[in-house]
Design an enzyme around this catalytic site. Structure first.
Site, PDB file in Angstrom:
ATOM      1  N   SER A   1     -35.134 -23.846 -19.186  1.00 14.59           N
ATOM      2  CA  SER A   1     -34.363 -25.091 -19.188  1.00 14.59           C
ATOM      3  C   SER A   1     -32.884 -24.769 -19.357  1.00 14.59           C
ATOM      4  O   SER A   1     -32.519 -23.757 -19.979  1.00 14.59           O
ATOM      5  CB  SER A   1     -34.812 -25.992 -20.337  1.00 14.59           C
ATOM      6  OG  SER A   1     -33.928 -27.096 -20.452  1.00 14.59           O
TER       7      SER A   1
ATOM      8  N   TYR B   1     -37.543 -27.896 -29.490  1.00 10.07           N
ATOM      9  CA  TYR B   1     -37.719 -27.756 -28.034  1.00 10.07           C
ATOM     10  C   TYR B   1     -36.662 -26.814 -27.465  1.00 10.07           C
ATOM     11  O   TYR B   1     -36.960 -25.904 -26.694  1.00 10.07           O
ATOM     12  CB  TYR B   1     -37.648 -29.124 -27.342  1.00 10.07           C
ATOM     13  CG  TYR B   1     -37.631 -28.987 -25.825  1.00 10.07           C
ATOM     14  CD1 TYR B   1     -38.794 -28.641 -25.132  1.00 10.07           C
ATOM     15  CD2 TYR B   1     -36.453 -29.165 -25.086  1.00 10.07           C
ATOM     16  CE1 TYR B   1     -38.781 -28.485 -23.742  1.00 10.07           C
ATOM     17  CE2 TYR B   1     -36.437 -29.007 -23.709  1.00 10.07           C
ATOM     18  CZ  TYR B   1     -37.600 -28.664 -23.035  1.00 10.07           C
ATOM     19  OH  TYR B   1     -37.585 -28.493 -21.670  1.00 10.07           O
TER      20      TYR B   1
HETATM   21  N1  NAP Z   1     -37.755 -32.885 -16.727  1.00 17.78           N
HETATM   22  C1  NAP Z   1     -36.747 -32.259 -17.300  1.00 17.78           C
HETATM   23  O1  NAP Z   1     -35.695 -32.852 -17.621  1.00 17.78           O
HETATM   24  C2  NAP Z   1     -36.836 -30.776 -17.543  1.00 17.78           C
HETATM   25  C3  NAP Z   1     -35.635 -30.070 -17.730  1.00 17.78           C
HETATM   26  C4  NAP Z   1     -35.691 -28.705 -17.973  1.00 17.78           C
HETATM   27  C5  NAP Z   1     -36.893 -28.054 -18.006  1.00 17.78           C
HETATM   28  N2  NAP Z   1     -38.059 -28.767 -17.817  1.00 17.78           N
HETATM   29  C6  NAP Z   1     -39.317 -28.008 -17.909  1.00 17.78           C
HETATM   30  O2  NAP Z   1     -40.018 -28.144 -16.687  1.00 17.78           O
HETATM   31  C7  NAP Z   1     -41.416 -27.965 -16.920  1.00 17.78           C
HETATM   32  C8  NAP Z   1     -42.199 -29.063 -16.213  1.00 17.78           C
HETATM   33  O3  NAP Z   1     -41.787 -30.302 -16.739  1.00 17.78           O
HETATM   34  P1  NAP Z   1     -41.726 -31.641 -15.874  1.00 17.78           P
HETATM   35  O4  NAP Z   1     -40.383 -32.207 -16.081  1.00 17.78           O
HETATM   36  O5  NAP Z   1     -42.209 -31.410 -14.502  1.00 17.78           O
HETATM   37  O6  NAP Z   1     -42.757 -32.536 -16.719  1.00 17.78           O
HETATM   38  P2  NAP Z   1     -44.051 -33.413 -16.274  1.00 17.78           P
HETATM   39  O7  NAP Z   1     -43.748 -34.188 -15.043  1.00 17.78           O
HETATM   40  O8  NAP Z   1     -44.449 -34.138 -17.507  1.00 17.78           O
HETATM   41  O9  NAP Z   1     -45.145 -32.308 -15.892  1.00 17.78           O
HETATM   42  C9  NAP Z   1     -45.743 -31.483 -16.869  1.00 17.78           C
HETATM   43  C10 NAP Z   1     -46.953 -30.793 -16.260  1.00 17.78           C
HETATM   44  O10 NAP Z   1     -47.559 -29.964 -17.268  1.00 17.78           O
HETATM   45  C11 NAP Z   1     -48.936 -30.359 -17.451  1.00 17.78           C
HETATM   46  N3  NAP Z   1     -49.286 -30.124 -18.864  1.00 17.78           N
HETATM   47  C12 NAP Z   1     -48.731 -30.682 -19.953  1.00 17.78           C
HETATM   48  N4  NAP Z   1     -49.356 -30.249 -21.061  1.00 17.78           N
HETATM   49  C13 NAP Z   1     -50.325 -29.391 -20.653  1.00 17.78           C
HETATM   50  C14 NAP Z   1     -51.325 -28.639 -21.322  1.00 17.78           C
HETATM   51  N5  NAP Z   1     -51.446 -28.673 -22.661  1.00 17.78           N
HETATM   52  N6  NAP Z   1     -52.173 -27.872 -20.594  1.00 17.78           N
HETATM   53  C15 NAP Z   1     -52.061 -27.835 -19.237  1.00 17.78           C
HETATM   54  N7  NAP Z   1     -51.142 -28.532 -18.544  1.00 17.78           N
HETATM   55  C16 NAP Z   1     -50.288 -29.307 -19.244  1.00 17.78           C
HETATM   56  C17 NAP Z   1     -48.948 -31.845 -17.027  1.00 17.78           C
HETATM   57  O11 NAP Z   1     -50.202 -32.328 -16.637  1.00 17.78           O
HETATM   58  P3  NAP Z   1     -51.245 -32.982 -17.710  1.00 17.78           P
HETATM   59  O12 NAP Z   1     -50.430 -33.904 -18.558  1.00 17.78           O
HETATM   60  O13 NAP Z   1     -52.286 -33.662 -16.879  1.00 17.78           O
HETATM   61  O14 NAP Z   1     -51.781 -31.827 -18.447  1.00 17.78           O
HETATM   62  C18 NAP Z   1     -48.028 -31.772 -15.809  1.00 17.78           C
HETATM   63  O15 NAP Z   1     -48.718 -31.264 -14.699  1.00 17.78           O
HETATM   64  C19 NAP Z   1     -41.583 -27.918 -18.432  1.00 17.78           C
HETATM   65  O16 NAP Z   1     -41.714 -26.574 -18.844  1.00 17.78           O
HETATM   66  C20 NAP Z   1     -40.290 -28.509 -18.954  1.00 17.78           C
HETATM   67  O17 NAP Z   1     -39.950 -28.005 -20.236  1.00 17.78           O
HETATM   68  C21 NAP Z   1     -38.049 -30.107 -17.587  1.00 17.78           C
END
Ligand code: NAP
Length: 265
Positions: free
Chosen positions: A143, A157
């Site tokens: 991130s 986080y």
């Molecule tokens: N969105 C942002 O602003 C942002 C910024 C920087 C970095 N990131 C990083 O990007 C990555 C993806 O985030 P996103 O924004 O795409 O979020 P998201 O849309 O909420 O997607 C998260 C994914 O992880 C899965 N997941 C969550 N908990 C899990 C578990 N315990 N076991 C297996 N799968 C799990 C979810 O599916 P299920 O809930 O069905 O398990 C979903 O497929 C993360 O590492 C996050 O820290 C996000």
């Protein structure tokens, strides 16, 4: 570095958001996919959508990766398919905002486990066969917050993403000359379900307009991973923020990020 073509990619957290976008880019480039997330229905829908728009074979494993022995179970399940994972994308991660002292501790440890331990353990398991084959890619989703020297309102986080960045950079150097590379992609604030799960909807960082789309993040991550780059920050504005975060005196940057991390009433 020569890209790894038509190979098998395992992507965690691939049912939606950034993980799904990364899955689509790999499929568009002819790779076969193993997708992992908890929610089965959404995961299977994602697999069907990808299969409709590409020639890729897609396997799904619905599991809670933060659960006890989940990572070992996943490794065994993949082994039983006879497939070798050529590219591992550690994307699954969750966020948590609010004052540390008020946060639910078990939610916090679950987050730290998923964001750091699960990523590390998956890397350790899948890296060994990659090293034997002398080719492979590890892509870790970190991130932009890892470029800030800490930020209030999501202290744990932010610290977990510092781990992802530092671990990936160190690993990348260790792997030099092995045929395997490690890359960390650092997205900035992105409109996904992450924002609601982390209770960050009213955080300033998520209220600014624009931001980089999941598609652009995925394309940048794919290219950097295939090129064996150490790290990539998708989006010009995010690159600028990361640069600011690295500037000295860091106390000034810290105040900027403290401001962005404030929640509005
Ligand atoms: N969105 C942002 O602003 C942002 C910024 C920087 C970095 N990131 C990083 O990007 C990555 C993806 O985030 P996103 O924004 O795409 O979020 P998201 O849309 O909420 O997607 C998260 C994914 O992880 C899965 N997941 C969550 N908990 C899990 C578990 N315990 N076991 C297996 N799968 C799990 C979810 O599916 P299920 O809930 O069905 O398990 C979903 O497929 C993360 O590492 C996050 O820290 C996000």
């Amino acid at each position: 570095m020569k890209p790894i073509d038509n190979k098998t990619v395992l992507i965690t957290g691939a049912s939606k958001g950034i993980g799904l976008a990364i899955a689509k880019v790999f499929a568009a480039h002819g790779h076969n996919l193993i997708l992992v997330a908890r929610g089965q229905a959404r995961l299977e829908q994602a697999a069907r959508d990808i299969q409709k728009s590409s020639d890729s074979d897609v396997l799904t494993f619905s599991m809670d990766l933060a659960g006890e022995n989940a990572v070992e179970e996943l490794f065994e399940k993949v082994k039983q398919t006879g497939l070798s994972v050529d590219i591992l994308v550690n994307n699954a991660g969750v966020g948590m905002t609010g004052y540390f002292a008020m946060g639910d501790y078990s939610t916090m440890t679950n987050m730290l486990r998923l964001n750091m331990i699960v990523l590390t353990q998956l890397t350790h398991l899948f890296l060994q066969p990659m090293l034997q084959r002398k080719h492979g890619r590890i892509l870790n989703v970190g991130s932009l917050v890892a470029h800030f020297s800490g930020a209030p309102n999501w202290s744990a986080y932010v610290a977990s993403k510092h781990y992802v960045r530092a671990f990936s950079r160190g690993l990348s150097r260790e792997l030099k000359g092995t045929g395997v590379t490690a890359t960390v992609v650092s997205p900035g604030a992105t409109a996904t379900d992450f924002v609601t799960t982390a209770d960050a909807t009213n955080m300033r960082a998520y209220q600014t307009r624009g931001g980089t789309s999941v598609e652009k993040i995925a394309e940048a991550a794919y290219s950097a991973c295939q090129a064996g780059k150490v790290s990539i920050i998708p989006g010009m504005f995010n690159k600028l923020l990361a640069f600011l975060g690295e500037l000295h005196p860091r106390a000034i940057a810290f105040e900027v990020f403290a401001f962005l991390s404030q929640k509005k009433d």
